[in-house]
Design a protein around this motif. Sequence first.
Motif, PDB file in Angstrom:
ATOM      1  N   SER A 148       1.747   9.687   3.326  1.00 60.05           N
ATOM      2  CA  SER A 148       2.071   9.737   2.020  1.00 60.05           C
ATOM      3  C   SER A 148       3.578   9.302   2.061  1.00 60.05           C
ATOM      4  CB  SER A 148       1.683  10.963   0.957  1.00 60.05           C
ATOM      5  OG  SER A 148       0.521  10.918   0.839  1.00 60.05           O
ATOM      6  N   TRP A 149       4.328   9.865   2.667  1.00 66.59           N
ATOM      7  CA  TRP A 149       5.771   9.807   2.937  1.00 66.59           C
ATOM      8  C   TRP A 149       6.292   8.544   2.983  1.00 66.59           C
ATOM      9  CZ3 TRP A 149       9.902  12.540   1.604  1.00 66.59           C
ATOM     10  CH2 TRP A 149      11.172  12.364   1.982  1.00 66.59           C
ATOM     11  N   TYR A 150       5.236   7.684   4.103  1.00 64.09           N
ATOM     12  CA  TYR A 150       5.447   6.470   4.479  1.00 64.09           C
ATOM     13  C   TYR A 150       4.817   5.290   3.431  1.00 64.09           C
ATOM     14  CZ  TYR A 150       8.236   7.682   8.280  1.00 64.09           C
ATOM     15  OH  TYR A 150       9.312   8.481   9.011  1.00 64.09           O
ATOM     16  N   ASP A 151       4.263   5.840   2.392  1.00 65.22           N
ATOM     17  CA  ASP A 151       3.321   5.005   1.429  1.00 65.22           C
ATOM     18  C   ASP A 151       2.187   4.383   2.115  1.00 65.22           C
ATOM     19  OD1 ASP A 151       5.250   5.552  -0.739  1.00 65.22           O
ATOM     20  OD2 ASP A 151       6.665   4.175  -0.032  1.00 65.22           O
ATOM     21  N   LEU A 190      -1.281  14.278   6.786  1.00 67.00           N
ATOM     22  CA  LEU A 190      -1.419  13.689   5.318  1.00 67.00           C
ATOM     23  C   LEU A 190       0.070  13.577   4.669  1.00 67.00           C
ATOM     24  CD1 LEU A 190      -4.410  15.526   4.236  1.00 67.00           C
ATOM     25  CD2 LEU A 190      -4.518  13.283   4.566  1.00 67.00           C
ATOM     26  N   VAL A 191       0.811  14.503   4.691  1.00 69.68           N
ATOM     27  CA  VAL A 191       2.158  14.288   4.240  1.00 69.68           C
ATOM     28  C   VAL A 191       3.218  13.107   4.678  1.00 69.68           C
ATOM     29  CG1 VAL A 191       4.487  15.541   4.048  1.00 69.68           C
ATOM     30  CG2 VAL A 191       2.280  16.772   3.558  1.00 69.68           C
ATOM     31  N   THR A 241      -3.136  13.464  -0.921  1.00 71.16           N
ATOM     32  CA  THR A 241      -2.733  14.508   0.081  1.00 71.16           C
ATOM     33  C   THR A 241      -2.630  15.499  -0.682  1.00 71.16           C
ATOM     34  OG1 THR A 241      -1.197  12.845   1.466  1.00 71.16           O
ATOM     35  CG2 THR A 241      -0.554  15.034   1.200  1.00 71.16           C
ATOM     36  N   ALA A 242      -2.188  15.836  -2.081  1.00 66.82           N
ATOM     37  CA  ALA A 242      -2.182  16.837  -2.925  1.00 66.82           C
ATOM     38  C   ALA A 242      -3.558  17.270  -2.794  1.00 66.82           C
ATOM     39  CB  ALA A 242      -1.634  16.475  -4.079  1.00 66.82           C
ATOM     40  N   PRO A 272      -1.815   7.516  -0.919  1.00 72.33           N
ATOM     41  CA  PRO A 272      -1.279   8.114  -2.264  1.00 72.33           C
ATOM     42  C   PRO A 272      -1.096   9.737  -2.209  1.00 72.33           C
ATOM     43  CG  PRO A 272      -3.288   6.586  -2.746  1.00 72.33           C
ATOM     44  CD  PRO A 272      -2.825   6.733  -1.153  1.00 72.33           C
ATOM     45  N   TRP A 273       0.106   9.971  -2.829  1.00 70.15           N
ATOM     46  CA  TRP A 273       0.414  11.440  -2.821  1.00 70.15           C
ATOM     47  C   TRP A 273      -0.807  12.215  -3.452  1.00 70.15           C
ATOM     48  CZ3 TRP A 273       3.461  14.007  -0.148  1.00 70.15           C
ATOM     49  CH2 TRP A 273       4.587  13.390   0.723  1.00 70.15           C
ATOM     50  N   TRP A 274      -1.447  11.768  -4.572  1.00 72.83           N
ATOM     51  CA  TRP A 274      -2.598  12.530  -5.245  1.00 72.83           C
ATOM     52  C   TRP A 274      -3.640  12.732  -4.008  1.00 72.83           C
ATOM     53  CZ3 TRP A 274      -7.665  11.412  -5.522  1.00 72.83           C
ATOM     54  CH2 TRP A 274      -7.735   9.877  -5.368  1.00 72.83           C
TER      55      TRP A 274
END
Length: 181
Positions: free
Chosen positions: A87-90, A83-84, A97-98, A93-95
């Motif tokens: 998200s890191w590679y767009d 997941l990280v 993953t969080a 969305p980070w939300w």
Amino acid sequence: MPVLNAANALTALRLVLVPVFAASVIVSGMTHAGWRMAACLIFAVASATDLVDGWIARRFGLVTSVGKVADPIADKALTGAALVLLSWYDRLPWWVTALILVRELGITGMRFWVIRHGVIAASRGGKIKTALQILAIAWYLWPMPAALASVGPWIMGAAVLVTVATGFDYIAQALRLRRPH
């Protein structure tokens, strides 16, 4: 019960595969199709070890204290890394993953918090959640044609909904276990 058994060996293999998986995603930069396919296959093999190690442990009576602790750590390490990196590679969305990581880590911690009162076993919903997360992550990793790639967010959306719903269910179970009788 020996700590070194087939179930725990598969859990250890899953832990070893986490950095191998992460390295393959990083090398791919999520742009190189061959490395993305390799990352997806490594992720799939590592995910499969989770199904197999649990089955072996229960079927052959190889459940150990080490396995009870190591298995969820290996699961969260694999899912968390995936997941990280997505998200890191767009790609995700980070939300998302969080939200998933907070739920996963929170429920794992809660299970340890209530363990002396009882075990919160994985529910059918929890198993569906895991399957949807694995499918969604694999979908994002594999270099899909644009028309198929657009299905990924729908699968992840379903995974997020089931992740949140089962999280509330597990919280309710934990509160019942902790309630004085």
